[in-house]
Design a protein around this motif. Structure first.
Motif, PDB file in Angstrom:
ATOM      1  N   ALA A 136       0.627  -1.324   0.083  1.00 43.74           N
ATOM      2  CA  ALA A 136      -0.087  -0.109  -0.123  1.00 43.74           C
ATOM      3  C   ALA A 136       1.042   1.072   0.070  1.00 43.74           C
ATOM      4  O   ALA A 136       2.353   0.941  -0.013  1.00 43.74           O
ATOM      5  N   LYS A 165     -10.099  -0.581   4.705  1.00 46.44           N
ATOM      6  CA  LYS A 165     -10.431   2.003   5.774  1.00 46.44           C
ATOM      7  C   LYS A 165     -11.703   1.485   6.002  1.00 46.44           C
ATOM      8  O   LYS A 165     -12.436   2.302   6.453  1.00 46.44           O
ATOM      9  N   PRO A 219      -7.420   3.080  -2.689  1.00 51.76           N
ATOM     10  CA  PRO A 219      -7.055   3.114  -0.758  1.00 51.76           C
ATOM     11  C   PRO A 219      -8.736   2.700  -0.655  1.00 51.76           C
ATOM     12  O   PRO A 219      -9.669   3.307  -1.167  1.00 51.76           O
ATOM     13  N   GLU A 255      -3.098   1.353   5.406  1.00 55.57           N
ATOM     14  CA  GLU A 255      -3.586   0.670   5.097  1.00 55.57           C
ATOM     15  C   GLU A 255      -3.816  -1.282   4.879  1.00 55.57           C
ATOM     16  O   GLU A 255      -4.329  -1.460   3.839  1.00 55.57           O
TER      17      GLU A 255
END
Length: 648
Positions: free
Chosen positions: A245, A311, A307, A250
Motif C-alpha cells: 500500500a 479502511k 485506498p 492501508e
C-alpha cells in the motif's frame, strides 16, 4: 519518369555506394528474414535475465539478458499477444536503448518490417553467448499509460520487458531471473528466491523456471508490504495474501476481514475440489498512485484497488469481487484453457472464441464466491446484478451484434478507453452477459434435477479433474456441452448457441426469473450504487436509465446511450452541460428537474458547451428518475439467496 536524372547522376552513384556499404555491415536484407515458428524442442542452455528496478526518479527498468546462441541469424521476440488481455497488447514501443553484444563487439540488429515485435541479428561464427541490454520506459502518469512504478511500490511484469528467441515453445526455454529492488523494499510473487542468492546481497536470484512460468509470474514490491497466510499450517499447496500500500495504515485489516479472505480459499476448494498449483500468491496493491489492475495467472494474480479496501470496508464492497474473480481463473482460464488460446509462444495470434466460458463463467463464480465467503453481502451482490441486468437490457447494440462476436474484442486491439458509443458498439460483453447465461444454466439444472444438482457440479467435473496437475488442459465447445450433459440431460449445444448467436433487444433474463427475481426501478439509487458513484476518480452523476446520460461532476458528458432521450436531443460526449433551466449545473439540480417534469409541465432546458460554442438543448422526458433494483417475483421458487449464494 527519368526526366532530370542526368543532373542527379553523381549524387545517385554516391548514394548507391553508401547504401551498399551499410548493407554489407548489416548483413542480409531484413525483408528476406523469416521469424522461425516455435518448435517443441528444448532451448540449448539457460537464459539469464536481470532487471534493475531502482530508478524511481525516471521510472525506468534496466534489463540485461544473457542468451546462449548458435552462429547464424537469430530472431528475438518481444511478447505481442498477452495472456489475460486476450490480444495484441504488447508494449514493444516502451523498449528503448536496445543493444546486443558478443565478446565485447556490438552486433547490429534490424526490426522486422512485418512484425515490429521481432528483431533480427546475425550471430558471428564462434559466438556462443550474447548479452542484450535495454530499458523498459514505464508510464510516468495515467495519460501516458498504466503507472507501474511509484515512490512506494512497483509492479514488474516480465512479459513487458523480456526478449526471447524465436523458434522454441516458451515452455521449453529455461530462465534464471534476478531482480534488484530499491533498498529496504520487499517483494511478493509466485517465484521463489533461490538459496545461495546471486552473490550480490542487493540482488534477488529466483529459482530457474521456464520462460512460460516467468512470464506468468509478475512481481509486486514496495516499502510497505504485509503477508497473510490464508491456509492452516501444513497445507502442501498454500495460498497467501500479499498486500502492499501507499502507507502502512492501508495494510491494517481486522480479523473478520482476514477471515473473509480465508473463507474465499475454503469456498473455492469446495467448489472446484482441487488445486492446480504448487502455491498461490494473491498480489494486492492498495494505491491511488499506481494503476489499478485485475489480471489472472496460474499461481498468482495481480490486483490493484484504490485506498480504503480495508479502511472503508462498509462502503466499498465492489472492489471485493476482484480477488474471487482472479482466483477462479487459476482453474478457469489457466488450468482449463480454450484450445485456440493455448499458443506455443507470445507472438502467435490468439483466438478468443470461448471467452464466454473463460471470462463469463469466471465472472459468475467471482460474484458467487464473494458472497459465499462473506466478502460481499447477498444484498450487495443483487445490487451489482441489477446494474448488470439494467445495462444489458438497454444495450442497443444487441440488435446488430451478437454476444459471440464480442469475444473478438481482444483481437481487435481497441483502445482501453471507453468508445464514444459503447451502448451501440458493444464491447467485452462476454463478461456480464455470460454471467446471465450461466445463471440461466445454473437455475435450469437446479429446476430439472429437483435441486439435486447445479452448476457447482459442472465446476467440479470440468475444472476439478486431475487434482494437482499444473500443465494446462485444453477444451473446445464440444467438451463444454458434454460436461454439462453429464450433469443434467438437456440440449446444451442449442441452449448455448441460441444465447451466443441471437440478435434482438433485451438481456437474457430467463435465469433471473427462474431464480425468483426480476428487474424493477426506483427513484433513488441503492446505498451500494450511491457509494459507487461517490468513489474517487470515477465519481459521476448517473442518469443512464432516465435521460440516457452520465456526466462527470463538472458537467462533462461521460456517456450517452444510443437512441435515448439525450441522444435524440442531439447530445454526445463532445458536450459539457453548463446549466440546467438557467442555473449552473449540479447533479442534484438535474435530478430535481427530471422529477419536476413527470407531469410534462416543465421540460428540461440544458445549456451545453462544445468547444467555444454554446447552444440550448430541450428534452421533454416525463418518466422520472430510474435506478435499477432486483425485486422478488410473484410466486415461483427463490433460488438465488436460498441456494446459489449459500456457503458450501
Amino acid at each position: 519518369m527519368r526526366s532530370g536524372a542526368s543532373k542527379k547522376e553523381g549524387h545517385g552513384l554516391r548514394a548507391l555506394l553508401l547504401a551498399g556499404m551499410i548493407a554489407a555491415a548489416l548483413g542480409p536484407a531484413p525483408a528476406q528474414a523469416q521469424v522461425p515458428k516455435a518448435q517443441d524442442r528444448p532451448y540449448p542452455g539457460v537464459m539469464q535475465v536481470r532487471v534493475d528496478a531502482t530508478d524511481l526518479d525516471h521510472r525506468v527498468f534496466q534489463v540485461r539478458q544473457r542468451l546462449p546462441v548458435q552462429p547464424g541469424r537469430l530472431a528475438l521476440l518481444h511478447p505481442r499477444y498477452l495472456p489475460g488481455a486476450h490480444g495484441p497488447y504488447g508494449e514493444v514501443d516502451r523498449i528503448a536503448g536496445l543493444q546486443i553484444q558478443a565478446e565485447g563487439q556490438v552486433l547490429p540488429w534490424t526490426r522486422d518490417t512485418v512484425d515490429p515485435s521481432a528483431f533480427h541479428v546475425e550471430i558471428p561464427k564462434g559466438v556462443r553467448q550474447v548479452e542484450i541490454r535495454h530499458q523498459f520506459l514505464s508510464a510516468l502518469n495515467r495519460e501516458s499509460g498504466r503507472v507501474v512504478m511509484t515512490r512506494e511500490m512497483l509492479n514488474l511484469q516480465w512479459i513487458s520487458m523480456v526478449l526471447y528467441p524465436a523458434g522454441h515453445r516458451v515452455d521449453r526455454i529455461q530462465v534464471q531471473p534476478e531482480l534488484r529492488l530499491p533498498t529496504g523494499w520487499q517483494q511478493a510473487s509466485a517465484l521463489r528466491v533461490q538459496e545461495g542468492g546471486s552473490g550480490d546481497p542487493e540482488v534477488l536470484r529466483f529459482a530457474p523456471v521456464s520462460l512460460e512460468t516467468l512470464m506468468d509470474s509478475p512481481i509486486f514490491a514496495g516499502r510497505h508490504l504485509r503477508r497473510i497466510e490464508l491456509d492452516p499450517p501444513g497445507q502442501p499447496r498454500p495460498v497467501v495474501l500479499n498486500i502492499m500500500a501507499d502507507s502502512p495504515e492501508e495494510l491494517q485489516a481486522s480479523e473478520a476481514q482476514v477471515e473473509a479472505h480465508r473463507r474465499l480459499v475454503q469456498q473455492a476448494d469446495r467448489l472446484f475440489a482441487s488445486r492446480h498449483f504448487e502455491h498461490y500468491d494473491f498480489l494486492l496493491a492498495i494505491s491511488e498512485r499506481m494503476g489499478g489492475i485485475g489480471l489472472e495467472h496460474h499461481q498468482s494474480s495481480e490486483n490493484g484497488v484504490r485506498p480504503g479496501y480495508f479502511k472503508d470496508w462498509a462502503h466499498r464492497p465492489g472492489a471485493r469481487s476482484l480477488l474471487p474473480h482472479e482466483y477462479a481463473h487459476s482453474w478457469n482460464g489457466k488450468f482449463r484453457r480454450p484450445a485456440d488460446l493455448l499458443t506455443p509462444d507470445y507472438n502467435v495470434p490468439m483466438q478468443d472464441s470461448l471467452l464466454w466460458l473463460y471470462e463469463g463463467q469466471t465472472d459468475y463464480w467471482g460474484r458467487v464466491l464473494a458472497v459465499r465467503a462473506g466478502l460481499v453481502s447477498p444484498e450487495q451482490m443483487r445490487d451489482t446484478l441489477a446494474q448488470t441486468v439494467a445495462m444489458l437490457s438497454h444495450r442497443a447494440g444487441r440488435v446488430w451484434r451478437n454476444l459471440q462476436d464480442t469475444t473478438n474484442e481482444g483481437a481487435m486491439a481497441r483502445s482501453r478507453s471507453e468508445p464514444d458509443w459503447s451502448n451501440w458498439q458493444r464491447g467485452a460483453d462476454y463478461y456480464p452477459e455470460s454471467t446471465l447465461i450461466w445463471l440461466d444454466a445454473d437455475t435450469l439444472i437446479r429446476e430439472k434435477s429437483g435441486g439435486q444438482r447445479s452448476l457447482d457440479d459442472f465446476a467440479r467435473r470440468f475444472f476439478g479433474i486431475q487434482d494437482g496437475r499444473q500443465q494446462p488442459l485444453s477444451y473446445r465447445f464440444e467438451d463444454i456441452v458434454a460436461a454439462l450433459g453429464e450433469v443434467q440431460a438437456h440440449d446444451w449445444a442449442r441452449f448455448l448457441r441460441e444465447r451466443l448467436d441471437s440478435h434482438g433487444p433485451g438481456a437474457p433474463l430467463d435465469g433471473l426469473a427462474r431464480a425468483g427475481w426480476r428487474l424493477d426501478w426506483a427513484e433513488q439509487p441503492s446505498e451500494f450504487q450511491r457509494h459507487q458513484a461517490e468513489d474517487g476518480e470515477w465519481r459521476n452523476d448517473d442518469f443512464s436509465y432516465s435521460l440516457g446520460l452520465v456526466l462527470k461532476r463538472d458537467g462533462k458528458v461521460e456517456r450517452v446511450l444510443w437512441d435515448s432521450p439525450a441522444f435524440r436531443a442531439g447530445m454526445s460526449r463532445a458536450l459539457t452541460v453548463v446549466a440546467v433551466n438557467g442555473t449552473a449545473y449540479k447533479g442534484e439540480r438535474l435530478s430535481a428537474a427530471i422529477t419536476a417534469n413527470k407531469t410534462g409541465q416543465a421540460p428540461l432546458e440544458l445549456l451545453v458547451r462544445e468547444g467555444e460554442q454554446y447552444r440550448p438543448v430541450r428534452i421533454d422526458y416525463r418518466e422520472g428518475l430510474r435506478y435499477p433494483r432486483l425485486v422478488r417475483s410473484a410466486g415461483g421458487t427463490e433460488r438465488l439467496d436460498a441456494a446459489i449464494l449459500q456457503p458450501r
